[in-house]
Design a protein around this motif. Sequence first.
Motif, mmCIF file in Angstrom:
data_model
loop_
_atom_site.group_PDB
_atom_site.id
_atom_site.type_symbol
_atom_site.label_atom_id
_atom_site.label_comp_id
_atom_site.label_asym_id
_atom_site.label_seq_id
_atom_site.Cartn_x
_atom_site.Cartn_y
_atom_site.Cartn_z
ATOM 1 N N GLU A 1 0.830 -1.206 0.000
ATOM 2 C CA GLU A 1 0.000 0.000 0.000
ATOM 3 C C GLU A 1 0.866 1.260 0.000
ATOM 4 O OE1 GLU A 1 -3.576 2.183 -0.054
ATOM 5 O OE2 GLU A 1 -3.264 0.018 -0.279
ATOM 6 N N ILE A 2 1.909 1.271 0.834
ATOM 7 C CA ILE A 2 2.723 2.483 0.889
ATOM 8 C C ILE A 2 3.521 2.655 -0.400
ATOM 9 C CG2 ILE A 2 4.823 1.532 1.973
ATOM 10 C CD1 ILE A 2 4.817 4.134 3.700
ATOM 11 N N ARG A 3 3.930 1.539 -0.997
ATOM 12 C CA ARG A 3 4.632 1.632 -2.284
ATOM 13 C C ARG A 3 3.732 2.276 -3.338
ATOM 14 N NH1 ARG A 3 8.884 -1.180 -4.325
ATOM 15 N NH2 ARG A 3 8.831 -2.601 -2.543
ATOM 16 N N SER A 4 2.486 1.820 -3.401
ATOM 17 C CA SER A 4 1.548 2.353 -4.386
ATOM 18 C C SER A 4 1.200 3.807 -4.099
ATOM 19 C CB SER A 4 0.282 1.497 -4.386
ATOM 20 O OG SER A 4 -0.702 2.044 -5.231
ATOM 21 N N PHE A 5 0.949 4.121 -2.832
ATOM 22 C CA PHE A 5 0.555 5.466 -2.424
ATOM 23 C C PHE A 5 1.661 6.477 -2.730
ATOM 24 C CE2 PHE A 5 -0.747 8.143 1.537
ATOM 25 C CZ PHE A 5 -1.378 9.068 0.723
ATOM 26 N N VAL A 6 2.883 6.162 -2.304
ATOM 27 C CA VAL A 6 4.005 7.081 -2.517
ATOM 28 C C VAL A 6 4.332 7.195 -3.996
ATOM 29 C CG1 VAL A 6 6.456 7.481 -2.062
ATOM 30 C CG2 VAL A 6 4.954 6.692 -0.220
ATOM 31 N N ASN A 7 4.296 6.076 -4.713
ATOM 32 C CA ASN A 7 4.566 6.107 -6.148
ATOM 33 C C ASN A 7 3.601 7.057 -6.856
ATOM 34 O OD1 ASN A 7 5.874 4.501 -8.652
ATOM 35 N ND2 ASN A 7 3.697 4.772 -9.027
ATOM 36 N N ASP A 8 2.314 6.960 -6.537
ATOM 37 C CA ASP A 8 1.322 7.804 -7.199
ATOM 38 C C ASP A 8 1.543 9.282 -6.893
ATOM 39 O OD1 ASP A 8 0.190 5.532 -8.223
ATOM 40 O OD2 ASP A 8 -1.520 5.499 -6.859
ATOM 41 N N VAL A 9 1.845 9.601 -5.619
ATOM 42 C CA VAL A 9 2.047 11.003 -5.235
ATOM 43 C C VAL A 9 3.302 11.562 -5.888
ATOM 44 C CG1 VAL A 9 2.577 12.544 -3.308
ATOM 45 C CG2 VAL A 9 0.756 10.841 -3.085
ATOM 46 N N TRP A 10 4.414 10.854 -5.793
ATOM 47 C CA TRP A 10 5.663 11.338 -6.408
ATOM 48 C C TRP A 10 5.513 11.459 -7.927
ATOM 49 C CZ3 TRP A 10 10.071 8.121 -3.610
ATOM 50 C CH2 TRP A 10 10.218 8.633 -2.315
ATOM 51 N N GLN A 11 4.807 10.497 -8.526
ATOM 52 C CA GLN A 11 4.623 10.509 -9.979
ATOM 53 C C GLN A 11 3.810 11.738 -10.404
ATOM 54 O OE1 GLN A 11 5.545 7.844 -12.152
ATOM 55 N NE2 GLN A 11 4.739 8.829 -13.975
ATOM 56 N N ASP A 12 2.667 11.941 -9.781
ATOM 57 C CA ASP A 12 1.757 13.001 -10.206
ATOM 58 C C ASP A 12 2.260 14.398 -9.846
ATOM 59 O OD1 ASP A 12 0.120 11.021 -11.163
ATOM 60 O OD2 ASP A 12 -1.263 11.066 -9.469
ATOM 61 N N LEU A 13 2.854 14.539 -8.653
ATOM 62 C CA LEU A 13 3.218 15.867 -8.171
ATOM 63 C C LEU A 13 4.622 16.295 -8.556
ATOM 64 C CD1 LEU A 13 1.657 15.820 -4.586
ATOM 65 C CD2 LEU A 13 0.656 16.621 -6.726
ATOM 66 N N TYR A 14 5.512 15.333 -8.799
ATOM 67 C CA TYR A 14 6.913 15.694 -9.032
ATOM 68 C C TYR A 14 7.481 15.181 -10.356
ATOM 69 C CZ TYR A 14 6.466 16.323 -3.956
ATOM 70 O OH TYR A 14 6.041 16.693 -2.710
ATOM 71 N N LEU A 15 7.364 13.880 -10.623
ATOM 72 C CA LEU A 15 8.041 13.324 -11.795
ATOM 73 C C LEU A 15 7.446 13.825 -13.102
ATOM 74 C CD1 LEU A 15 10.259 11.519 -12.825
ATOM 75 C CD2 LEU A 15 8.690 9.561 -12.685
ATOM 76 N N GLU A 16 6.117 13.780 -13.222
ATOM 77 C CA GLU A 16 5.498 14.240 -14.468
ATOM 78 C C GLU A 16 5.719 15.735 -14.709
ATOM 79 O OE1 GLU A 16 4.359 12.455 -16.900
ATOM 80 O OE2 GLU A 16 4.878 10.662 -15.737
ATOM 81 N N PRO A 17 5.517 16.616 -13.684
ATOM 82 C CA PRO A 17 5.825 18.036 -13.895
ATOM 83 C C PRO A 17 7.297 18.267 -14.234
ATOM 84 C CG PRO A 17 4.443 17.774 -11.957
ATOM 85 C CD PRO A 17 4.855 16.401 -12.373
ATOM 86 N N LEU A 18 8.198 17.480 -13.628
ATOM 87 C CA LEU A 18 9.626 17.618 -13.932
ATOM 88 C C LEU A 18 9.902 17.283 -15.384
ATOM 89 C CD1 LEU A 18 12.621 17.940 -13.099
ATOM 90 C CD2 LEU A 18 12.586 15.509 -12.447
ATOM 91 N N LYS A 19 9.331 16.204 -15.872
ATOM 92 C CA LYS A 19 9.548 15.810 -17.264
ATOM 93 C C LYS A 19 9.032 16.877 -18.231
ATOM 94 C CE LYS A 19 9.472 10.766 -16.629
ATOM 95 N NZ LYS A 19 8.720 9.518 -16.912
ATOM 96 N N LYS A 20 7.894 17.481 -17.890
ATOM 97 C CA LYS A 20 7.347 18.522 -18.767
ATOM 98 C C LYS A 20 8.268 19.739 -18.818
ATOM 99 C CE LYS A 20 2.467 17.273 -18.241
ATOM 100 N NZ LYS A 20 1.147 17.707 -17.736
#
Length: 271
Positions: A105-124
């Motif tokens: 659960e924590i793997r999925s939760f943290v992955n989703d938050v880091w992905q949506d809030l940081y990784l995707e905006p960084l890539k853009k």
Amino acid sequence: MTCEVAVMNRRGIALAADSAVTLGESEKIYHSAEKLFPLSLAAPVGIMTYGAADFMGVPWETIIKIYGQKLGGRRFETLEQYAQDFFHFIAGAEQLSPQSAQRAEIRSFVNDVWQDLYLEPLKKKLAGRSKAATSDANKILEELIHEDHKLWKKHPIIEELGPAYGDHVVETYRDVLDELQQKMFGFFKLSRDVRQALKATVRLMHTSVPSDGSGVVVAGMGESDLFPILVHYRVGSIAAGKLRYAKVDDMRVTRDDDAMVAPFAQRETID
């Protein structure tokens, strides 16, 4: 999508919920979801849920049915005692959230938050730049995380867990967080400050009143309650052995009230 309502007066309380649910990433809507349950046959208490239909992979219907069996004929003096006993049952039921499920659960939760809030905006922000420009990644991430933390800090805190709980979560799942950091951001060679800031996000996620997970409404009367009561909670997940949940609101009928109407989830129709 969910539309739910409670109607209360001095004589009693009525609860109603739709049966629509959207599964997965699709737009397909099914009209077979159960969102409204009696707590037990012996207690004048009902529970409505909205948001996530499951708790850590287990349907709410299953959890409430098991709890009702364990509750048996026991009764409590107040409605909130029913709610607290229900959440204590969830937190302590190993079959509902074994350690393996908590880690997943924590793997999925943290992955989703880091992905949506940081990784995707960084890539853009890095799109179209040369490979050499990826050295700007740490600076961009620092700015993204700094702005995001301002928002997290505006969230109410789960007082029952205490300020040290976030640190305990980070320490308990340090290996999971390090693995996710490497998998998601390894290409950018993160600075120590950024790595620490990412873990600070995890602390904030687990000490703030849950915005993920489910809404849970407990309504009815305890043995000493003169009139109906409704208590509204937000329920997240279990991490490091503790359940993230918090009371959002309560409504109490008094001698001066003719009636109350309380909408939940998508409330436009009720309004």
